[in-house]
Motif scaffolding. Structure first.
Motif, PDB file in Angstrom:
ATOM      1  N   ASP A 194       0.826  -1.034  -0.116  1.00  0.00           N
ATOM      2  CA  ASP A 194      -0.056   0.110   0.151  1.00  0.00           C
ATOM      3  C   ASP A 194       0.908   1.398   0.086  1.00  0.00           C
ATOM      4  N   HIS A 198       1.189   4.385  -2.875  1.00  0.00           N
ATOM      5  CA  HIS A 198       0.904   5.701  -2.371  1.00  0.00           C
ATOM      6  C   HIS A 198       2.083   6.621  -3.146  1.00  0.00           C
ATOM      7  N   HIS A 263      -5.707   3.083  -6.937  1.00  0.00           N
ATOM      8  CA  HIS A 263      -6.575   3.025  -5.757  1.00  0.00           C
ATOM      9  C   HIS A 263      -8.274   3.144  -6.133  1.00  0.00           C
ATOM     10  N   HIS A 277      -7.016  -4.089   1.407  1.00  0.00           N
ATOM     11  CA  HIS A 277      -6.796  -2.728   0.523  1.00  0.00           C
ATOM     12  C   HIS A 277      -5.465  -2.811  -0.201  1.00  0.00           C
TER      13      HIS A 277
HETATM   14 FE   LIG Z   1      -3.806   2.987  -0.191  1.00  0.00          FE
END
Ligand SMILES: [Fe+2]
Length: 374
Positions: A194, A198, A263, A277
């Motif tokens: 994740d 980002h 995303h 996620h």
């Molecule tokens: Fe994220």
């Protein structure tokens, strides 16, 4: 020339053992009675006991709320508010992963401004002052410790609401890499992927500016230097420290810019197929990066990042994601027939609007198909 403005970031206190400075941090924002928001796993790992000892030694009272749930919904935030409402709390500490941060931030909205979380969906809707908030992450992933948004699911519909306000931002983010040692391996993998996404999405999004670009690039450099060791379960404290600071810097990059299509495509997978996620974003990221290669501004950034790791960027990203040995899209239960609905949902996600190369609903469908087709 573009105009831009930046948003505030928390004071960072970073390095092995800085949890010992938590009392000082709370004192620096005038706190005398802390509500420490966490989950049972973090208590079990012993970190909360350590934090309470540090706070009490500094003469600060602590009440622990350890009923944080993953992906908190409005009812979870309300439960935390009810727990806290009769306590003389003057400072909130979010202690744990993204869910503890979101619950603490969300509770701060309700304690200080009343109402329910859906009242704050959007940005800057809290009228009254909020309590000082200190973020102590025990994972290296969400970057929530450096963001002014609480992400909370709407009761009933599970819609992910981003509830932001400059007053909700942490005053201090305390980054102690020793706290990330105890995280389960799977959590370490998924949060690392994740954080990587980002940095990569914020670096090229249309909202980027000279300051967010600095954060995104340094975030990528730090994450790239530690992520392979984390994914191979061979991380030393220095790799964990790199990841933790990288994830926080990526959070600052998002706070000052936005995210992108990976995303946007991940959210429907989480909502409809319960894909965690970090896993959902990792499934989509390489194809989104290939899509972005048609956009010159993105290519320039990708080349800069590739130079940092001295490898072709997208191939390296695929290699890193492969180390986590996660199920592919079909393995998550997604079939070709499901793609139109996923694409329709991805096209409505706010973050997708800021992808460097625009996508229509059909384009989203094409990308899902490519990922599914392998
Ligand atoms: Fe994220």
């Amino acid at each position: 020339m573009h105009t831009f403005q930046t948003r505030s970031t928390p004071r960072l206190v970073s390095g092995p053992g800085v949890l010992g400075q938590l009392g000082e941090c709370v004192g620096s924002v005038g706190g005398t009675h802390v509500l420490l928001v966490t989950d049972a796993g973090i208590v079990k790992a012993g970190h909360v006991g350590h934090a309470v000892g540090v706070l009490e030694e500094a003469g600060i009272s602590v009440t622990i709320y350890d009923r944080t749930h993953e992906n908190p919904a409005e009812a979870d935030i309300e439960a935390c508010r009810q727990f806290a409402e009769d306590l003389p709390v003057d400072c909130l500490v979010g202690f744990g992963g993204g869910s503890s941060m979101d619950t603490a931030k969300g509770c701060n909205f309700l304690l200080s401004n009343g109402g329910r979380m859906s009242d704050y969906k959007g940005y800057g809707l809290a009228k009254k002052a909020m309590l000082p908030f200190i973020a102590v992450p025990t994972t290296a992933g969400t970057g929530s410790e450096c963001q002014s948004y609480a992400v909370v699911s709407r009761d009933g519909s599970h819609e992910k609401m981003a509830c932001g306000d400059p007053k909700a931002l942490a005053k201090v983010a305390l980054l102690d890499p020793e706290l990330t040692v105890s995280q389960p391996l799977k959590v370490a993998w998924l949060t690392a992927l994740d954080a990587l996404s980002h940095a990569l999405e914020a670096a090229v999004c249309t909202r980027k500016n000279p300051v967010s670009a600095l954060y995104a690039k340094e975030a990528f450099r730090r994450i790239a230097s530690g992520i392979e060791m984390v994914l191979q379960d061979a991380a030393l404290l220095e790799h964990r420290a790199s990841m933790q600071l990288g994830a926080a810097l990526a959070g600052m990059a998002i706070e000052n810019s936005m995210l992108g299509a990976a995303h946007a495509m991940a959210n429907p997978l989480t909502a409809k197929y319960d894909v965690v996620h970090g896993h959902a974003v990792a499934l989509m990221l390489p194809e989104v990066m290939r899509w972005n290669r048609e956009e010159r501004s993105a290519v320039a950034v990708y080349l800069e990042l590739a130079a940092m790791i001295q490898e072709p960027l997208i191939e390296w990203v695929e290699h890193v994601i492969g180390l986590a040995k996660l199920p592919d899209l079909a393995g998550c239960g997604v079939t070709r027939e499901a793609i139109p609905e996923l694409a329709a949902s991805a096209a409505t996600q706010w973050t997708g609007q800021f992808n460097p190369r625009r996508l229509t609903e059909e384009d989203f469908g094409g990308l899902y198909e490519r990922v599914l087709g392998g």
